[in-house]
Enzyme design. Structure first.
Site, PDB file in Angstrom:
ATOM      1  CD  GLU A  30      -2.955  -1.048   0.147  1.00 30.07           C
ATOM      2  OE1 GLU A  30      -3.157   0.075  -0.366  1.00 30.07           O
ATOM      3  OE2 GLU A  30      -3.559  -2.068  -0.215  1.00 30.07           O
ATOM      4  CB  CYS A  55      -1.224   7.221   1.307  1.00 28.83           C
ATOM      5  SG  CYS A  55      -2.646   6.281   1.889  1.00 28.83           S
TER       6      CYS A  55
END
Length: 453
Positions: free
Chosen positions: A207, A241
Site C-alpha cells: 500500500e 497517502c
C-alpha cells in the site's frame, strides 16, 4: 526473530487459528482491547502527531471499530466454501474454492496513521486465520510503545505479537521467511520490501502512494468542492497517502476557486492555524525541512508560515506552478497544495497519464460524460466523484493502488481475501467414468472434438 517466527508457525500448524470460533473470539478481544485503551490511544496520538480527539476518532479508532464490526457480521459467510460450476466435460464432478490462511504474516505499518494502519490489516489477517507479527513505525514512538503493551496484554505472542525498532529491526524481520507480507509506506521502501520478499517468493501487498490529482471542472459546486478538498488535503496536515496532492482547476473558475479555498481553510482551521491546538504537526524535523524546501515565497498565495518548535506548517496554497518545480517532482505528503489550471480535459489527461499511476483521483463536476472519460482514460487505485478520501471508509470497496501506487487491496471482505489463499478443489464421482479423456478409441476422439471445439 527466528525463534519468534518459528513459534508462530508452529502455533499456526496446530490448526488453532482456523476455526470460526477462534477467529471470532480474537476479533472480539481486539475490539475490547481498543475500548480498554481508548484514552491511552488518544494520549499517544496527541503526543506523536498532535491529533485531536475528534481527528483520532474519525481517522483512526472509529475506522477500526467499524471494520471489526463489519468483519464479525460477515466472517462466517466469507469462510464458507464457494461452489462453482463444472463444464459438460466434467460431468459427475463438483467444484469449489476453499479460503485457506497463508500462515505467519508480517504487517509493517507507517507513521501517518500509526494505529489505524497497524490494526486494520491485522483485522483481515486474523479473520483469515493467520498469525500476526506487527512492526509499527519508530517515528511515532508513543503509539508504537502503546501498541506493544496493548497486544502483549491481550494476545498470546505465538498468535499476535508486536516488534518495535528502527529500520535495522525491519531489515532483520525481512530476513525471516514469512508466509505473507503486508506493507504500507513509500514506493521507495515498497521496492525494497518486494525485493526482500522475492528471496522466498513470499506474496506481498504493498500500500504505497503517489501524486493523487483533484480535478475541478467549471460545472462543479464551487464552495462544496473547495470545502471537501481542503478537508481531504489538510486532514492530518496532509500526511495522508490518498490526500489530493495537487489540483487542476478549470481556468475560468481559477480565481474564484482559490478564494474559496482560502475561506474554507479559515473556516476549518482558523485565521492562525499554527496556534490551533488541534492542528496536526509534521512527524519530525526531517520531514518538516523537506516540506519547507518546496516553498517559494513568490508562489505562495496563501499560508506558508511555519513553527520549527511545534513542527507545524500552515495549510498552504501555491500557484504559478509547473511540472518542472520541485513540489511536483515527488509526493508532497504535507499541507502544501499546488494549483494548476487547464482549459479542457483533453489537455491534462495525457499529462496525468505520463506520470506514475496515482493511488487516488478526485473529480469535481456534474458532467457525466467527462466523469466517465476520466475514469476510462486514467489508471488509478480508487477515488471519488465530488468528494475526497471518503471511498476508503466504505468496507464494500477494495482499497489499494496500481503500479507505483501499490499492489493488492484490502478493507472489508477484500482484507479477508488478501490474507487468504484460494484453494481450488474438484471432487470426482466414482459412480461412472467418462471414457472421452482416455486415448485409443476413435469414437472417444470424435466426441472429445465436438465437446472441446
Amino acid at each position: 526473530m527466528e525463534q519468534m517466527v518459528k513459534s508462530q508457525k508452529q502455533f499456526f500448524l496446530s490448526n488453532k487459528t482456523k476455526p470460526y470460533r477462534f477467529r471470532r473470539k480474537q476479533l472480539e478481544k481486539l475490539k475490547a482491547m481498543l475500548q480498554t485503551y481508548e484514552n491511552d490511544i488518544y494520549d499517544a496520538l496527541k503526543k506523536d502527531l498532535n491529533k485531536s480527539k475528534h481527528e483520532a476518532l474519525t481517522t483512526e479508532i472509529g475506522i477500526l471499530y467499524a471494520e471489526i464490526n463489519f468483519t464479525l457480521k460477515h466472517l462466517k459467510k466469507w469462510m464458507d466454501k464457494q461452489e462453482v460450476p463444472s463444464p459438460l466435460t466434467h460431468k459427475g464432478t463438483s467444484s469449489y474454492i476453499v479460503y485457506e490462511p497463508y500462515g505467519c504474516t508480517l504487517i509493517m505499518a507507517p507513521w501517518n496513521y500509526p494505529l489505524q494502519l497497524s490494526i486494520l490489516p491485522a483485522i483481515g489477517a486474523i479473520a483469515a486465520g493467520n498469525t500476526v507479527v506487527l512492526k509499527p513505525s519508530e517515528l511515532t514512538p508513543h503509539t508504537s510503545k502503546l501498541l506493544k503493551r496493548m497486544v502483549e496484554n491481550t494476545f498470546d505472542a505465538n498468535f499476535f505479537t508486536v516488534v518495535e525498532g528502527d529500520k535495522t529491526i525491519s531489515e532483520q524481520l525481512l530476513h525471516e521467511r514469512f508466509d505473507y507480507i503486508f506493507f504500507t509506506g513509500s514506493t521507495q521502501v515498497g521496492k525494497i520490501i518486494m525485493e526482500k520478499a522475492s528471496k522466498h517468493l513470499t506474496p506481498v501487498t504493498l500500500e504505497l502512494g503517489g501524486k493523487s490529482p483533484a480535478i475541478v471542472d467549471k460545472e462543479c459546486q464551487l464552495k462544496l468542492a473547495a470545502k471537501r478538498i481542503v478537508w481531504g488535503k489538510f486532514t492530518n496536515a496532509g500526511q495522508t497517502c490518498v490526500a489530493p496532492d495537487y489540483v487542476y482547476v478549470q481556468e475560468k473558475i481559477h480565481h474564484k476557486f482559490v478564494n474559496e479555498l482560502k475561506k474554507q481553510i479559515i473556516s476549518l482551521y482558523g485565521k492562525k492555524p499554527l496556534q490551533n491546538k488541534d492542528y496536526v504537526r509534521i512527524v519530525n524535523k526531517e520531514h518538516f525541512d523537506r516540506l519547507l524546501g518546496f516553498l517559494n515565497k513568490d508562489q505562495v498565495v496563501y499560508g506558508g508560515k511555519s513553527d520549527s518548535v511545534s513542527l507545524k506548517i500552515e495549510p498552504t496554497i501555491v500557484h504559478n506552478i509547473s511540472w518542472n518545480d520541485q513540489v511536483m517532482q515527488e509526493e508532497i505528503f504535507g499541507p502544501i497544495l499546488p494549483i494548476l489550471s487547464f482549459s479542457t480535459l483533453d489537455e491534462i489527461i495525457p499529462t496525468i497519464q505520463q506520470n506514475e499511476k496515482p493511488l487516488a483521483l478526485y473529480y469535481f463536476g456534474s458532467a457525466k460524460k467527462k466523469e466517465n472519460k476520466l475514469i476510462e482514460s486514467i489508471s488509478f487505485g480508487g477515488g471519488c466523484i465530488n468528494d475526497t478520501l471518503y471511498h476508503l471508509a466504505n468496507p464494500h470497496l477494495p482499497f489499494g493502488g496500481v503500479g507505483h501506487s501499490g499492489i493488492g487491496a484490502y478493507h472489508g471482505q477484500y482484507s479477508f481475501e488478501t490474507f487468504s489463499h484460494r484453494k481450488s478443489i474438484l471432487s470426482q464421482t466414482t459412480m461412472f467414468d467418462i471414457p472421452v479423456r482416455y486415448p485409443g478409441r476413435k469414437l472417444a476422439h470424435v466426441i472429445a472434438k465436438r465437446l472441446l471445439k
